[in-house]
Design a protein around this motif. Structure first.
Motif, PDB file in Angstrom:
ATOM      1  N   GLN A  53       0.599  -1.428  -0.419  1.00 40.25           N
ATOM      2  CA  GLN A  53      -0.085   0.222  -0.103  1.00 40.25           C
ATOM      3  C   GLN A  53       1.183   1.382   0.201  1.00 40.25           C
ATOM      4  N   LYS A  54       1.812   1.295   1.249  1.00 42.03           N
ATOM      5  CA  LYS A  54       3.185   2.857   0.451  1.00 42.03           C
ATOM      6  C   LYS A  54       3.652   2.759  -0.380  1.00 42.03           C
ATOM      7  N   LEU A  55       4.286   1.647  -1.060  1.00 42.15           N
ATOM      8  CA  LEU A  55       4.372   1.123  -2.764  1.00 42.15           C
ATOM      9  C   LEU A  55       3.545   1.932  -3.741  1.00 42.15           C
ATOM     10  N   ASN A  56       2.564   1.636  -3.653  1.00 48.66           N
ATOM     11  CA  ASN A  56       1.468   2.271  -4.537  1.00 48.66           C
ATOM     12  C   ASN A  56       1.066   3.237  -4.053  1.00 48.66           C
ATOM     13  N   ASN A  57       0.956   3.936  -3.093  1.00 46.99           N
ATOM     14  CA  ASN A  57       0.351   5.053  -2.474  1.00 46.99           C
ATOM     15  C   ASN A  57       1.691   6.428  -2.866  1.00 46.99           C
ATOM     16  N   LEU A  58       2.788   6.165  -3.241  1.00 50.31           N
ATOM     17  CA  LEU A  58       3.794   7.106  -3.450  1.00 50.31           C
ATOM     18  C   LEU A  58       3.386   7.107  -4.968  1.00 50.31           C
ATOM     19  N   SER A  59       4.188   8.185  -5.385  1.00 47.93           N
ATOM     20  CA  SER A  59       4.199   8.749  -6.789  1.00 47.93           C
ATOM     21  C   SER A  59       4.670   8.288  -8.102  1.00 47.93           C
ATOM     22  N   SER A  60       3.678   8.120  -8.736  1.00 47.88           N
ATOM     23  CA  SER A  60       4.500   6.838 -10.388  1.00 47.88           C
ATOM     24  C   SER A  60       5.188   7.868 -10.482  1.00 47.88           C
ATOM     25  N   PHE A  61       5.309   9.155 -11.088  1.00 52.19           N
ATOM     26  CA  PHE A  61       5.384  10.562 -11.625  1.00 52.19           C
ATOM     27  C   PHE A  61       7.268  10.159 -12.100  1.00 52.19           C
ATOM     28  N   ASN A  62       7.399   9.758 -10.386  1.00 53.44           N
ATOM     29  CA  ASN A  62       9.324   9.954 -10.457  1.00 53.44           C
ATOM     30  C   ASN A  62       9.124   8.916 -10.269  1.00 53.44           C
ATOM     31  N   PRO A  63      10.524   8.780 -11.787  1.00 52.62           N
ATOM     32  CA  PRO A  63      10.621   7.888 -12.621  1.00 52.62           C
ATOM     33  C   PRO A  63      11.281   6.146 -11.448  1.00 52.62           C
ATOM     34  N   LYS A  64      12.200   7.394 -10.583  1.00 53.64           N
ATOM     35  CA  LYS A  64      13.034   5.444  -9.682  1.00 53.64           C
ATOM     36  C   LYS A  64      11.941   5.122  -8.731  1.00 53.64           C
ATOM     37  N   ILE A  65      10.946   5.940  -8.356  1.00 52.23           N
ATOM     38  CA  ILE A  65       9.612   5.453  -7.397  1.00 52.23           C
ATOM     39  C   ILE A  65       9.306   4.576  -8.349  1.00 52.23           C
ATOM     40  N   ARG A  66       8.806   5.054 -10.295  1.00 48.63           N
ATOM     41  CA  ARG A  66       7.713   3.882 -10.780  1.00 48.63           C
ATOM     42  C   ARG A  66       8.617   2.534 -11.045  1.00 48.63           C
ATOM     43  N   SER A  67      10.306   2.557 -11.298  1.00 47.87           N
ATOM     44  CA  SER A  67      10.527   1.473 -11.621  1.00 47.87           C
ATOM     45  C   SER A  67      10.579   0.812 -10.269  1.00 47.87           C
ATOM     46  N   LEU A  68      10.816   0.955  -9.027  1.00 46.79           N
ATOM     47  CA  LEU A  68      10.339   0.373  -7.947  1.00 46.79           C
ATOM     48  C   LEU A  68       9.218  -0.291  -7.238  1.00 46.79           C
ATOM     49  N   GLN A  69       8.429   0.196  -7.946  1.00 48.43           N
ATOM     50  CA  GLN A  69       6.992   0.137  -7.851  1.00 48.43           C
ATOM     51  C   GLN A  69       6.717  -1.438  -8.774  1.00 48.43           C
ATOM     52  N   ARG A  70       7.680  -1.196  -9.690  1.00 49.18           N
ATOM     53  CA  ARG A  70       7.111  -2.155 -10.752  1.00 49.18           C
ATOM     54  C   ARG A  70       7.646  -3.522 -10.358  1.00 49.18           C
ATOM     55  N   LEU A  71       9.379  -3.308  -9.619  1.00 47.77           N
ATOM     56  CA  LEU A  71      10.286  -4.147  -9.552  1.00 47.77           C
ATOM     57  C   LEU A  71       9.348  -5.133  -8.152  1.00 47.77           C
ATOM     58  N   LEU A  72       9.235  -3.883  -7.642  1.00 42.43           N
ATOM     59  CA  LEU A  72       8.741  -5.502  -5.829  1.00 42.43           C
ATOM     60  C   LEU A  72       7.255  -5.286  -5.750  1.00 42.43           C
ATOM     61  N   VAL A  73       6.077  -4.635  -6.364  1.00 42.51           N
ATOM     62  CA  VAL A  73       4.961  -5.030  -7.060  1.00 42.51           C
ATOM     63  C   VAL A  73       4.411  -5.422  -7.651  1.00 42.51           C
ATOM     64  N   GLY A  74       5.162  -5.103  -8.812  1.00 37.83           N
ATOM     65  CA  GLY A  74       5.752  -5.892  -9.860  1.00 37.83           C
ATOM     66  C   GLY A  74       5.499  -7.274 -10.234  1.00 37.83           C
ATOM     67  N   ASN A  75       6.488  -7.915  -9.354  1.00 36.68           N
ATOM     68  CA  ASN A  75       7.343  -9.513  -9.401  1.00 36.68           C
ATOM     69  C   ASN A  75       5.572  -9.849  -8.124  1.00 36.68           C
ATOM     70  N   ALA A  76       5.346  -9.257  -7.198  1.00 37.47           N
ATOM     71  CA  ALA A  76       4.711 -10.651  -6.126  1.00 37.47           C
ATOM     72  C   ALA A  76       3.876 -11.391  -6.278  1.00 37.47           C
ATOM     73  N   SER A  77       4.528 -12.540  -5.811  1.00 40.96           N
ATOM     74  CA  SER A  77       3.514 -13.387  -6.106  1.00 40.96           C
ATOM     75  C   SER A  77       3.146 -14.137  -4.470  1.00 40.96           C
TER      76      SER A  77
END
Length: 144
Positions: A53-77
């Protein structure tokens, strides 16, 4: 730190000493995701949810944050322990972390890290080579 075997199908037996707690805390429901350090993170589902939830609430307009969201949330299984206390680690996650048969499960508070044994040994070597002048400022005055 517990040395374990990852079977040919990618199943990992959670050590017996943690199984009871996992069953009572999260009914064996876990989340496995990747870490930038090239290991896997294993969370009990209730511990993962606020992080996601904290990761998803961060701004996706920041490229570094968006990359981290993709990495951690996108790969969560989502995984579930079977009746013998095993979880199935998917092939893409195993490939990301370079996991072979010999792995190491490392307790890290509310989560575990899962490392390929060789990579874990390199991490330990790097930690032991810390020099006093390389110490992060956050550890000044810290003692064990």
């Amino acid at each position: 730190v517990k040395q374990l075997i990852l079977d040919a199908k990618g199943r990992l037996a959670i050590p017996a000493r943690y199984r009871g707690g996992m069953m009572s805390f999260c009914e064996g429901l876990l989340v496995v995701t990747v870490d930038p350090s090239k290991c896997l993170l294993i969370y009990p589902q209730p511990a993962w949810e606020p992080i996601e939830q904290k990761l998803n609430n961060l701004s996706s307009f920041n490229p570094k944050i968006r990359s981290l969201q993709r990495l951690l949330v996108g790969n969560a299984s989502d995984v579930e322990m079977d009746t013998t206390g095993r979880i199935l680690v998917s092939l893409p996650l195993r490939q990301f972390a370079g996991l072979s048969k010999d792995v190491v499960l490392v307790g890290q508070g509310a989560k575990f890290e899962l490392w390929d044994e060789e990579q874990w040994n390199l991490q330990i070597e790097n930690a032991l080579s810390f020099k006093e002048d390389d110490m992060p400022i956050e550890l000044e005055g810290f003692s064990l």
